[in-house]
Design a protein around this motif. Structure first.
Motif, short mmCIF file in Angstrom:
data_model
loop_
_atom_site.label_atom_id
_atom_site.label_comp_id
_atom_site.label_asym_id
_atom_site.label_seq_id
_atom_site.Cartn_x
_atom_site.Cartn_y
_atom_site.Cartn_z
N ASN A 155 0.80 -1.22 0.00
CA ASN A 155 0.00 0.00 0.00
C ASN A 155 0.84 1.27 0.00
O ASN A 155 0.51 2.25 -0.66
CB ASN A 155 -0.97 0.00 1.18
N TYR A 156 1.95 1.26 0.75
CA TYR A 156 2.92 2.36 0.73
C TYR A 156 4.31 1.74 0.55
O TYR A 156 5.12 1.69 1.47
CB TYR A 156 2.85 3.18 2.02
N PRO A 157 4.58 1.24 -0.64
CA PRO A 157 5.77 0.39 -0.83
C PRO A 157 7.10 1.11 -0.63
O PRO A 157 8.07 0.51 -0.17
CB PRO A 157 5.62 -0.12 -2.26
N PHE A 158 7.15 2.40 -0.96
CA PHE A 158 8.39 3.14 -0.77
C PHE A 158 8.51 3.65 0.66
O PHE A 158 9.52 3.45 1.34
CB PHE A 158 8.46 4.30 -1.77
N ALA A 159 7.46 4.30 1.15
CA ALA A 159 7.52 4.88 2.50
C ALA A 159 7.74 3.83 3.57
O ALA A 159 8.53 4.02 4.50
CB ALA A 159 6.24 5.66 2.79
N LEU A 160 7.05 2.68 3.46
CA LEU A 160 7.11 1.69 4.53
C LEU A 160 8.28 0.73 4.39
O LEU A 160 8.51 -0.09 5.28
CB LEU A 160 5.79 0.93 4.61
N SER A 161 9.04 0.85 3.32
CA SER A 161 10.32 0.14 3.25
C SER A 161 11.47 1.07 3.63
O SER A 161 12.27 0.76 4.51
CB SER A 161 10.54 -0.47 1.86
N PHE A 162 11.49 2.27 3.04
CA PHE A 162 12.61 3.17 3.29
C PHE A 162 12.48 3.91 4.62
O PHE A 162 13.49 4.36 5.18
CB PHE A 162 12.77 4.15 2.13
N GLY A 163 11.28 4.03 5.15
CA GLY A 163 11.15 4.58 6.49
C GLY A 163 11.81 3.71 7.54
O GLY A 163 12.21 4.18 8.61
N ASP A 164 11.96 2.42 7.24
CA ASP A 164 12.68 1.49 8.11
C ASP A 164 14.13 1.30 7.65
O ASP A 164 15.05 1.20 8.47
CB ASP A 164 11.99 0.12 8.13
N LEU A 165 14.31 1.23 6.37
CA LEU A 165 15.63 0.94 5.80
C LEU A 165 16.64 2.03 6.10
O LEU A 165 17.80 1.75 6.44
CB LEU A 165 15.45 0.74 4.30
N VAL A 166 16.22 3.29 6.01
CA VAL A 166 17.17 4.40 6.23
C VAL A 166 17.76 4.35 7.64
O VAL A 166 18.99 4.37 7.79
CB VAL A 166 16.50 5.75 5.92
N PRO A 167 16.96 4.31 8.71
CA PRO A 167 17.59 4.25 10.03
C PRO A 167 18.40 2.98 10.26
O PRO A 167 19.40 3.00 10.98
CB PRO A 167 16.42 4.36 11.00
#
Length: 514
Positions: A155-167
């Protein structure tokens, strides 16, 4: 219809970690036609990715933090520069309206900016009080977990992957990422931007495949798991990770309530609530599906709310003129249709909407408002995850709070009222990970210094804030003994030593040293 080029799609496909010849084709959601052909990964590819990322991670973790952060300064600039391409990808693979696509790509930009500001403070060594002041010096260190496995939703494939991946990367980890197979293009493009920004290619591996096979291999292999998805799958992942004594963070489902207080501005509340209910066609874990209104205001609010819903512009298009886009798949359309048809058959009233829109595209469904929803209806307690909201009346604030809390979920909630102190006090009584006053979800979710996550069946752990970074670390205490004080000299009887130590402990307590 898609503005994406074959060259871009080929570049992204080449970034998938796959040793097989198997491929699959994703769908352009607006039309139902083919979008991109991507490689499939195998379980063996997950193990290969883990080993490769692990080797790169040890080098990455040894770098000074400022060197790691420099990559994310460049990534932030690239993301904002390439925002239109990212929005095109998000729309093509999810069917969301462009304004929802822009909102989605903004979240990783906000997260990146926040950790660029705060990572030094959060990760720095900290002095802790030693056993005996002056005799023992103690530091608290933060060590990376190692290789983090991130499994992200459609549903939010970029936000909910990179919101975790970046930190996770900022903290010194490597990442094996498994996005949803239909919505892999935007995470792959995000990875491409990271590589352009200078991230070592071997530090981030993207694998694609089924949940039980490829996803299960990630849970069986990686040193920490971040998952966003359904409560059912989250429970399975928690058990699987727990069997290995591996940590996990899980953002799961929600059946999120909105409480309208008796002093609320009805017109302003209705306008704001429409966004909180129907953003991303309701396919948002934070979406509001239950609205509770005082009995004396119910008819007025319902009429005003319906008027606002009828103003929404729904359609397929890569411009900003559309308010509500498509559902993402036939499966999503089936669930929404079944919930509404079940409610209607059992006596609920459809105030607006209530039907698919095949004239707009294969998976469109109208924004829908229901009243008269009762416990035997599927949409009463089950998450619909679509453009459907139910209105209920209540007799007292205590009644509203009890109704809002009557769910296994506990992700997000909203309270509207002119007296914000009172509304905030009501919000604090709700068993949810985030609560918004006079807003649907964006105020809490966009405040990246504050933690975001769920209670109960809505999950474990938090993204954003200090915990959003520190969850990807192991805390370590390093103690240096400067003076011998725990073992008496051989010529001192231990009974005498124990008495002196007891006296010392009493003095340290009195002086607030220990």
């Amino acid at each position: 219809m898609s503005p994406l080029t074959d060259g871009l799609l080929s570049t992204l496909a080449a970034r998938v970690c796959s040793s097989t010849s198997d491929t699959y084709t994703t769908v352009e959601v607006f039309t139902g036609g083919p979008l991109a052909t991507l490689p499939e990964s195998s379980v063996a590819d997950v193990h290969t990715a883990y080993e490769r990322v692990g080797r790169a991670q040890r080098v990455w973790a040894a770098l000074p933090l400022d060197d790691r952060l420099a990559v994310f300064h460049r990534f932030h600039k690239l993301l904002l520069r390439e925002r239109e391409t990212m929005a095109d990808l998000l729309q093509a693979e999810t069917g969301k309206a462009r304004r929802d696509a822009f909102e989605e790509l903004s979240e990783p930009a906000l997260v990146t900016s926040y950790y660029l500001r705060s990572a030094r403070r959060l990760l720095r060594p900290r002095k802790r009080a030693g056993l005996v002041p002056g005799a023992v010096a103690v530091r608290e260190l933060r060590q990376p977990k190692g290789v983090v496995g991130i499994i992200s939703p459609w549903n939010y494939p970029f936000a909910l992957s990179f919101g975790d991946l970046v930190p996770a990367l900022v903290a010194g980890n490597g990442v094996v990422l498994k996005p949803d197979s239909q919505t892999a293009l935007s995470p792959l493009f995000g990875a491409e931007l990271l590589y352009r920004a200078g991230l070592p290619v071997d530090l981030l591996a993207v694998v694609l495949g089924d949940g039980p096979g490829v996803g299960g291999a990630i849970v069986d292999t990686c040193d920490y798991i971040g998952f966003t998805g359904s409560s059912r799958t989250g429970a399975l992942i928690a058990a699987q990770a727990g069997a290995r004594l591996v940590g996990c963070s899980l953002e799961l489902g929600g059946k999120n309530p909105l409480i309208v207080l008796d002093d609320a501005d009805i017109a302003a509340t209705a306008r704001s609530a429409v966004r909180g209910c129907f953003a991303n066609a309701g396919q948002l874990c934070l979406s509001l599906e239950r609205v509770y209104v005082p009995e004396g205001l119910f008819d007025r609010f319902a009429a005003t709310f319906v008027d606002e819903v009828e103003l929404l512009r729904q359609g397929a298009g890569y411009g900003y003129e559309v308010d509500v886009g498509s559902l993402s798949s036939q499966r999503a359309l089936k669930t929404v249709s079944e919930h509404v048809d079940d409610a209607r058959a059992k006596g609920a009233t459809v105030l607006v909407g209530g039907r698919p829109r095949p004239d707009l595209g294969p998976f469109f469904y109208e924004p829908t408002v229901l009243t008269g929803v009762t416990p035997e209806m599927s949409c009463f307690m089950d998450e619909t995850f679509g453009p459907v909201v139910s209105l209920y009346s209540y007799s007292s604030v205590d009644d509203a709070v009890a109704l809002a809390n009557d769910t296994a979920f506990g992700l997000n909630a909203s309270v509207y009222g002119r007296d914000v102190v009172r509304a905030g006090a009501v919000a604090a009584r709700l068993r949810v990970g985030s609560a918004n006053v006079n807003d649907g979800y964006a105020s809490a979710f966009g405040s990246t210094d504050a933690p975001m996550g769920g209670m109960g069946a809505s999950g474990l752990g938090r993204r954003h804030g200090a915990e959003g970074l520190l969850r990807y670390t192991e805390v370590q205490a390093v103690a240096v003994k400067r003076v011998e004080m725990l073992n008496p000299p051989r010529w001192v009887p231990y009974r005498v030593f124990s008495k002196s130590m007891a006296a010392t402990l009493r003095v340290m307590k009195a002086l607030r040293l220990r």
